[in-house]
Design an enzyme around this catalytic site. Structure first.
Site, PDB file in Angstrom:
ATOM      1  N   GLY A  46       5.951   3.663   4.620  1.00  0.00           N
ATOM      2  CA  GLY A  46       5.683   5.075   6.104  1.00  0.00           C
ATOM      3  C   GLY A  46       6.891   5.176   6.169  1.00  0.00           C
ATOM      4  N   LEU A  92       0.436  -1.507   0.149  1.00  0.00           N
ATOM      5  CA  LEU A  92       0.202  -0.058  -0.229  1.00  0.00           C
ATOM      6  C   LEU A  92       0.460   1.406   0.503  1.00  0.00           C
ATOM      7  CD1 LEU A  92      -2.563  -1.163   2.762  1.00  0.00           C
ATOM      8  CD2 LEU A  92      -2.912  -0.353   0.416  1.00  0.00           C
ATOM      9  N   GLY A  93       1.980   1.064   0.585  1.00  0.00           N
ATOM     10  CA  GLY A  93       2.386   2.267   0.645  1.00  0.00           C
ATOM     11  C   GLY A  93       4.206   1.450   1.198  1.00  0.00           C
ATOM     12  N   ASP A 126       4.492  13.948  13.177  1.00  0.00           N
ATOM     13  CA  ASP A 126       4.881  13.493  11.347  1.00  0.00           C
ATOM     14  C   ASP A 126       3.030  13.386  10.805  1.00  0.00           C
ATOM     15  OD1 ASP A 126       6.050  12.809   9.145  1.00  0.00           O
ATOM     16  OD2 ASP A 126       6.069  10.695   9.044  1.00  0.00           O
TER      17      ASP A 126
END
Ligand SMILES: *[C@@H]1O[C@H](CO)[C@@H](O)[C@H](O)[C@H]1NC(C)=O
Ligand SMILES: *[C@@H]1O[C@H](CO)[C@@H](O)[C@H](O)[C@H]1NC(C)=O
Ligand SMILES: *[C@@H]1O[C@H](CO)[C@@H](O)[C@H](O)[C@H]1NC(C)=O
Ligand SMILES: *[C@@H]1O[C@H](CO)[C@@H](O)[C@H](O)[C@H]1NC(C)=O
Ligand SMILES: *[C@@H]1O[C@H](CO)[C@@H](O)[C@H](O)[C@H]1NC(C)=O
Ligand SMILES: *[C@@H]1O[C@H](CO)[C@@H](O)[C@H](O)[C@H]1NC(C)=O
Ligand SMILES: *[C@@H]1O[C@H](CO)[C@@H](O)[C@H](O)[C@H]1NC(C)=O
Ligand SMILES: *[C@@H]1O[C@H](CO)[C@@H](O)[C@H](O)[C@H]1NC(C)=O
Ligand SMILES: *[C@@H]1O[C@H](CO)[C@@H](O)[C@H](O)[C@H]1NC(C)=O
Ligand SMILES: *[C@@H]1O[C@H](CO)[C@@H](O)[C@H](O)[C@H]1NC(C)=O
Length: 869
Positions: free
Chosen positions: A556, A553-554, A672
Site C-alpha cells: 500500500g 499480498l501487496g 486514494d
C-alpha cells in the site's frame, strides 16, 4: 383484618408478577405449536426489534395488542401492530401461536382474535412453518424458503426501511396499493382517520386522506400532498436528505407499477410515522439516549395542508405563528366581489381577463407570469418526451387548455390545465418555478411598474459604485503610506474555494448539505466508547510467518500488506505501516478508532490493530478475490467480470462512497480511490479499502488540504485541482470515482493509457467517443458482445460528469447513487474536458516538493481543447 387481606393480595400479586417475570421467554423463532405468552418476546437476530404484547401508554391498560417494537428505544415504540382493531383483554389468558396448520393467530382462551389467514393458502402447511422478526422489523411467517406472509405487506402507520409504498394499476378494475393508516389516538392503535398512500391516478405523489375509507385523488378528503417526485426529493418536501437516506422511486409516472422504497444503512434507526392527527414525521433513533429525534414533519403549518387557499391562489406562511396568507395568482382575482376577508378562500380565484388563446383562438397573444420557488400545483401532466425548457414552454403555448408549465431537470416538463390547486410559496430559495399562462396585457401592466423599479435600481447602483470606488482609492492611499513606513506586511493566505456555493453549483446536483461538513461531535463521543481489539505483535508475526515475503499480498502507500491466519483459523490481512510514516501514537490511535467506526458492507472491515513500540499494524478481514485491478487489467481474467458484475461493483463502490461522504456522518474523503484499493469478497462484492488513510497521514478533516511534502493519491485518479493545487474535497473523490468507472467499463488502466488518438488520457478518449455517439466502442472488448449498451452508456455518461474539470460541475455521490438506481433520471450534458495532465513520477515529485501551485509549470501540462458536438 382488611389491611392484612390487602397485604396478602399484594403479596400474591407480587409473587404472580415474579412468576410471570421468571417465565418470560425470549425466542429467536417460533415454530409450529409454539406460543408467545403475555410476557414473552420474539427477538430479531440483531436485537433491534422484538415482537411482544403491549398496552400503549396513555391507553386502556386492559387492552392488549401484539406488536413489533424497537428494542432499543427509550419510550415504547411500536411501528407495527397485528390486532389493532381486535385487542385481547388482559383479564384472561392470551397468546400468539403458530398453529399446526401454519397460521399465526392471536388467541384469547379459545377465541381467535386475529389471524394471518395463511393456513388454507399454504399447501406446504404442516411443514416447518416458523415465525421470525427480521433485522428490519419485518414479521415473517415462512415455510423453508417460501415466505407465506409478511408484516411489511400489511403495514400499520409506520413506513420502515425495506418496506414498499407500492401502486399496481395493471388491472384497471382493482388497483392495489400500500396504505398506511394512523392510530385512532396516541393511546389507541385502532384504525384512525388518516390514510397515506400513492395517488391511484399514477402521478407518483403521496397523499394523506382524511376519513378515507375510499381514498381517491379527488380534492375532497385530501389532507396533504407530497408534490411530484423530482428525482431526489418531493416538490413539496424540499428535504434533499430524503435520497441520502436512500428514499427512491422505482418506476415513473408513465408506468403502471411503481413504488417508493427507503433503504438506510442502519435499518433500525429511521422511521416515518403517520400520526393520529394526520402529521407525517420522520424520526431518527439517537444512539446515545434511545430517544427519537424528529428529522422532518409535515403538515406543520396551514399552508402545508392541501389546497388551503383554493384554486389559482398561492399560500404563504406569515411570520406570526405560521398562519396562512392567501393571494390570487397574477392575472387572477377573487371569485366573488368579496375579498374573502373572513379568511375562507375555499372558492379560490378566477381569471381577471380571459386568455387571448381562448377568446380569439390566437396563439401568440399570451405570455407567462413567473412564480418562482413554489410547491407545484396538483394534477400535472408529464411531458415525458420533452427535453428542455423551451420545448416545454412551446408545448404549453401551443395548447389552449394549458394553464401553466414548469420545467426542471428533476421533474422534467410538467403542464397543467386551467385550475391550479395547492400552491405553496416556500420563499427561502426552495421550491420550483411555475410559469402561469396569462394574457399579454397582464404582463404589460406589470412591466410598466417594472420600468420604474429598474430606473430606481440603476440610480442606486450608480451611487453605490461611485461611493465604493472612492473608498477603495482611500484604502489604497493608506496602504501605500503604511508600506512606506514598514507596517502591514502582506498577508497572502490563499483560501481555496472548493466549496461550491449553492448558487454556483448546478441546480441538479446541489444539496444544501454539500457545503456543510457534519459536525464532528459524533466522532469524539463515539470514539471513547469504541473498543477495537488489540492484537499483540507476536500473534500477528506468528499469523503471517514473521511477515514473510511468501505471505505478502501487496504494497500500500504506507506499508506492506500480508496474508495471515489466526490460531482460530480465521484469515486476515495485515497491514504493517512503515516506520517512516511519521505519525504520533495518539494520532494513530484516534484515527484507528475513527476507521473502526466506519462500518459498511462496501468498506473493508477493520478487525483490530496493534501498537507495540515502533510498530503500528492494522488488521483487516481477508478478501479471497483480491483487488479489482487483479481482474480488470489481467488479460486472462477480465472476461470473468461480465457486465452485471461490473455494474454490481460500480454500485457497490458508489454506496461505500456515499457512506464515507454522507451516511457515516464523519465525512471522510478517501483521497486514494483506485482499482487496486477496491477489494472483492467471495461473492464479488466490492469493498473500498485503505479508507481514511488520508486522515491518518496528515490531513485535517476539512474539506480541503494543501499537502506539500507527500503525494497522497495516485496520479491518473487525481482531480485537476488536487493534482495541481493540492486541494481536495469530496468532489475530488468523485473525480477518482469517475476514472474508476471509466476503467471498469473499458477494462483499461488510465495510467497506461496511450491510445492511438494522440496523447489523450482516458477522460479525453472517452469523451471523444461519447461525443461522437460511439460510446459503445469504449466497452471492454472482452465483454462487449454480451453487454447491454444502454446500461453501459448510462454509466459512461455518469462517469463523464464525475470527471468534469471543475469540482462544482461534478455531481455529488448521492446524486450518482440515485442516478445509478433509476433509469428515468435525465442526466445533464457533461462539458468537454480541457486538461490532460500527464506527468512522469519525477515531475510529480517536483510538483509537490514546493509549496502548492507555484511549481506546476515543472510539469508537462498538455491542454487539449475538444469541441462539443
Ligand atoms: C383474515 O380474514 C378475515 C376475514 O376475511 C379478515 O377480516 C381479516 O382482516 C384477515 N386478516 C388479515 C391479517 O388479513
Ligand atoms: C424442519 O427444519 C429443521 C431445521 O430447519 C430441519 O432440520 C428439519 O429437517 C425440517 N423438517 C421438515 C419436515 O422439513
Ligand atoms: C384500462 O383502461 C384503459 C382506458 O380506461 C383501457 O384502454 C385499457 O385497455 C384498460 N386495461 C385493462 C387491463 O383493462
Ligand atoms: C371525519 O372524521 C372526523 C373525526 O373522526 C369526524 O368528526 C367527521 O364527521 C368525519 N367526516 C366525515 C365526512 O366522515
Ligand atoms: C370507492 O369509490 C368508487 C367510485 O367512487 C366506488 O366504485 C367504490 O365502491 C368505492 N369503494 C368503497 C370501499 O367505498
Ligand atoms: C372525483 O372527481 C371526478 C372528476 O374530477 C368526479 O367525476 C368524481 O365523481 C369524483 N368522485 C368523488 C368520489 O368525489
Ligand atoms: C400532530 O401530532 C404530533 C405528534 O404528537 C405533533 O408533533 C404535531 O405537532 C401534531 N400536529 C398538529 C398539526 O397538531
Ligand atoms: C444500528 O443502530 C443500532 C442502534 O443505534 C446500533 O446498536 C447498531 O450497532 C447499528 N448497526 C450498525 C450495523 O451500525
Ligand atoms: C367556506 O365557504 C364555503 C362556500 O362559500 C362554505 O361551504 C364553507 O362552509 C365555508 N367554510 C368555513 C370554514 O367557513
Ligand atoms: C392540452 O393540455 C391539456 C391540459 O394539460 C391536456 O389535457 C390536453 O391533452 C392537451 N391537448 C393536447 C392536444 O396536447
Amino acid at each position: 383484618m382488611a389491611h392484612a387481606g390487602v397485604t396478602a393480595a399484594a403479596l400474591v400479586l407480587l409473587l404472580f408478577l415474579r412468576v410471570v417475570d421468571v417465565d418470560a421467554a425470549e425466542f429467536s423463532a417460533l415454530s409450529q405449536g409454539q406460543s408467545l405468552g403475555a410476557a414473552d418476546t420474539l427477538v430479531s437476530p440483531n436485537g433491534a426489534f422484538a415482537l411482544a404484547f403491549f398496552s400503549p401508554l396513555g391507553g386502556d391498560p386492559n387492552r392488549r395488542y401484539l406488536g413489533v417494537k424497537y428494542a432499543r428505544a427509550a419510550e415504547p415504540t411500536f411501528p407495527w401492530v397485528a390486532n389493532r382493531d381486535a385487542p385481547v383483554s388482559a383479564a384472561s389468558p392470551y397468546s400468539a401461536t403458530v398453529t399446526a396448520s401454519g397460521e399465526l393467530q392471536v388467541l384469547q382462551a379459545d377465541r381467535v382474535a386475529w389471524r394471518t389467514n395463511t393456513s388454507s393458502s399454504s399447501s406446504s402447511s404442516g411443514n416447518n412453518v416458523t415465525l421470525v422478526v427480521t433485522d428490519t422489523g419485518n414479521l415473517v411467517l415462512s415455510s423453508g424458503e417460501e415466505r407465506l406472509w409478511e408484516g411489511f405487506h400489511h403495514p400499520t402507520d409506520t413506513f420502515l426501511p425495506g418496506m414498499h409504498i407500492a401502486l399496481d394499476r395493471r388491472d384497471n378494475s382493482s388497483i392495489t396499493r400500500t396504505l398506511f393508516t394512523s392510530w385512532r389516538s396516541p393511546g389507541d392503535p385502532a384504525t384512525g382517520d388518516f390514510t397515506l398512500g400513492l395517488d391511484p391516478q399514477g402521478s407518483a405523489q403521496l397523499y394523506i386522506w382524511h376519513n378515507a375509507t375510499n381514498a381517491t385523488s379527488n380534492s375532497s378528503g385530501i389532507y396533504w400532498r407530497s408534490g411530484q417526485w423530482a428525482n431526489t426529493n418531493f416538490v413539496g418536501v424540499p428535504w434533499r436528505s430524503l435520497y441520502v437516506y436512500g428514499f427512491k422511486l422505482n418506476g415513473d409516472p408513465s408506468q403502471s407499477v411503481m413504488s417508493y422504497t427507503f433503504n438506510t444503512y442502519n435499518t433500525s434507526l429511521y422511521r416515518f410515522k403517520l400520526h393520529p392527527n394526520g402529521t407525517e414525521a420522520c424520526y431518527m433513533l439517537l444512539d446515545s439516549t434511545g430517544e427519537w429525534e424528529t428529522v422532518w414533519a409535515q403538515p406543520t403549518v396551514p399552508c402545508h395542508k392541501y389546497n388551503t387557499c383554493g384554486a389559482n391562489a398561492q399560500c404563504a406562511t406569515g411570520d406570526d405563528h405560521g398562519q396562512a396568507t392567501c393571494a390570487c395568482l397574477k392575472g387572477f382575482e377573487p371569485k366573488s366581489a368579496a375579498e374573502y376577508g373572513d379568511g375562507n378562500w375555499t372558492q379560490g380565484c378566477v381569471r381577471s381577463a380571459p386568455l387571448t388563446c381562448e377568446e380569439k383562438d390566437v396563439k401568440g397573444g399570451d405570455g407567462f407570469a413567473d412564480l418562482p420557488g413554489v410547491k407545484l400545483p396538483d394534477f400535472a401532466a408529464w411531458g415525458s418526451t420533452v427535453g428542455d425548457e423551451g420545448a416545454c414552454r412551446d408545448l404549453c403555448l401551443g395548447n389552449c387548455s394549458c394553464g401553466a408549465y414548469s420545467y426542471s431537470s428533476g421533474t422534467g416538463c410538467l403542464t397543467w390545465g386551467q385550475d391550479l390547486l395547492d400552491i405553496y410559496e416556500f420563499g427561502d430559495g426552495e421550491g420550483y418555478d411555475l410559469h402561469v399562462k396569462v394574457p399579454a396585457s397582464v404582463l404589460e401592466t406589470g412591466s410598466k411598474a417594472k420600468r420604474w423599479t429598474t430606473v430606481i435600481v440603476i440610480v442606486v447602483i450608480v451611487v453605490v459604485v461611485v461611493l465604493a470606488a472612492f473608498s477603495v482609492l482611500l484604502c489604497k492611499c493608506r496602504r501605500r503610506i503604511k508600506e512606506k513606513i514598514g507596517i502591514g506586511g502582506r498577508q497572502h493566505k490563499r483560501t481555496p474555494s472548493l466549496l461550491c456555493p449553492a448558487r454556483e453549483a448546478r441546480q441538479d446536483f446541489s444539496g444544501p448539505t454539500t457545503t456543510q461538513p457534519d459536525p464532528p461531535e459524533d466522532v469524539e463521543n463515539g470514539g471513547k466508547k469504541c473498543e477495537l481489539p488489540l492484537f499483540s505483535f507476536e500473534t500477528l508475526a506468528a499469523a503471517t510467518g514473521d511477515f514473510s515475503g511468501a505471505n505478502k499480498l501487496g504494497e500500500g502507500g504506507f506499508g506492506h500488506v500480508y496474508k495471515g491466519t489466526l490460531p482460530t483459523g480465521e484469515e486476515i490481512a495485515v497491514k504493517r505501516l512503515s516506520r517512516s510514516s511519521g505519525q504520533g501514537l495518539e494520532e494513530f490511535k484516534n484515527e484507528v478508532i475513527l476507521i473502526a467506526k466506519l462500518q459498511h458492507r462496501n468498506l473493508v472491515k477493520l478487525l483490530g490493530c496493534c501498537i507495540q513500540g515502533e510498530e503500528k499494524i492494522l488488521v483487516y478481514e481477508y478478501m479471497p478475490n483480491k483487488s479489482l485491478d487483479a481482474f480488470l487489467f489481467d488479460p486472462a481474467r477480465r472476461s470473468l467480470l461480465d457486465w452485471n458484475t461490473r455494474l454490481h461493483v460500480i454500485e457497490g463502490i458508489a454506496r461505500g462512497l456515499l457512506y464515507l461522504h454522507r451516511d457515516s456522518r464523519l465525512r471522510v474523503v478517501h483521497r486514494d480511490l483506485k482499482a487496486s484499493n477496491i477489494l472483492l469478497d467471495r461473492d464479488m462484492n466490492p469493498k473500498i479499502s485503505d479508507f481514511g488513510m488520508a486522515r491518518i497521514f496528515g490531513g485535517d478533516d476539512q474539506n480541503q488540504v494543501v499537502n506539500t511534502n507527500r503525494v497522497v493519491g495516485t496520479l491518473g485518479y487525481m482531480s485537476p485541482e488536487y493534482a495541481m493545487e493540492g486541494l481536495f474535497s469530496v468532489r475530488s473523490d468523485m473525480y477518482s470515482f469517475g476514472i474508476l468507472v471509466l476503467e471498469i467499463i473499458s477494462g483499461q488502466k488510465n495510467s497506461s493509457f496511450h491510445h492511438m488518438e494522440g496523447s489523450l488520457n482516458i477522460v479525453g478518449y472517452a469523451w471523444q467517443l461519447w461525443n461522437a455517439g460511439r460510446g459503445e466502442e469504449l466497452i471492454d472488448p472482452a465483454i462487449q458482445a454480451a453487454c447491454p449498451a444502454r446500461e453501459a452508456l448510462r454509466c459512461l455518461h455518469l462517469a463523464l460528469l464525475c470527471v468534469q474539470d471543475h469540482a462544482c460541475d461534478r455531481p455529488d455521490i448521492p446524486y450518482v447513487v440515485m442516478a445509478l438506481g433509476s433509469d428515468s433520471a435525465v442526466l445533464p450534458m457533461p462539458r468537454p474536458p480541457t486538461f490532460t495532465l500527464q506527468c512522469t513520477s519525477s515531475e510529480r515529485e517536483a510538483l509537490f516538493r514546493d509549496k502548492a501551485h507555484e511549481s506546476y509549470s515543472a510539469c508537462d501540462l498538455t491542454v487539449t481543447v475538444l469541441h462539443g458536438r
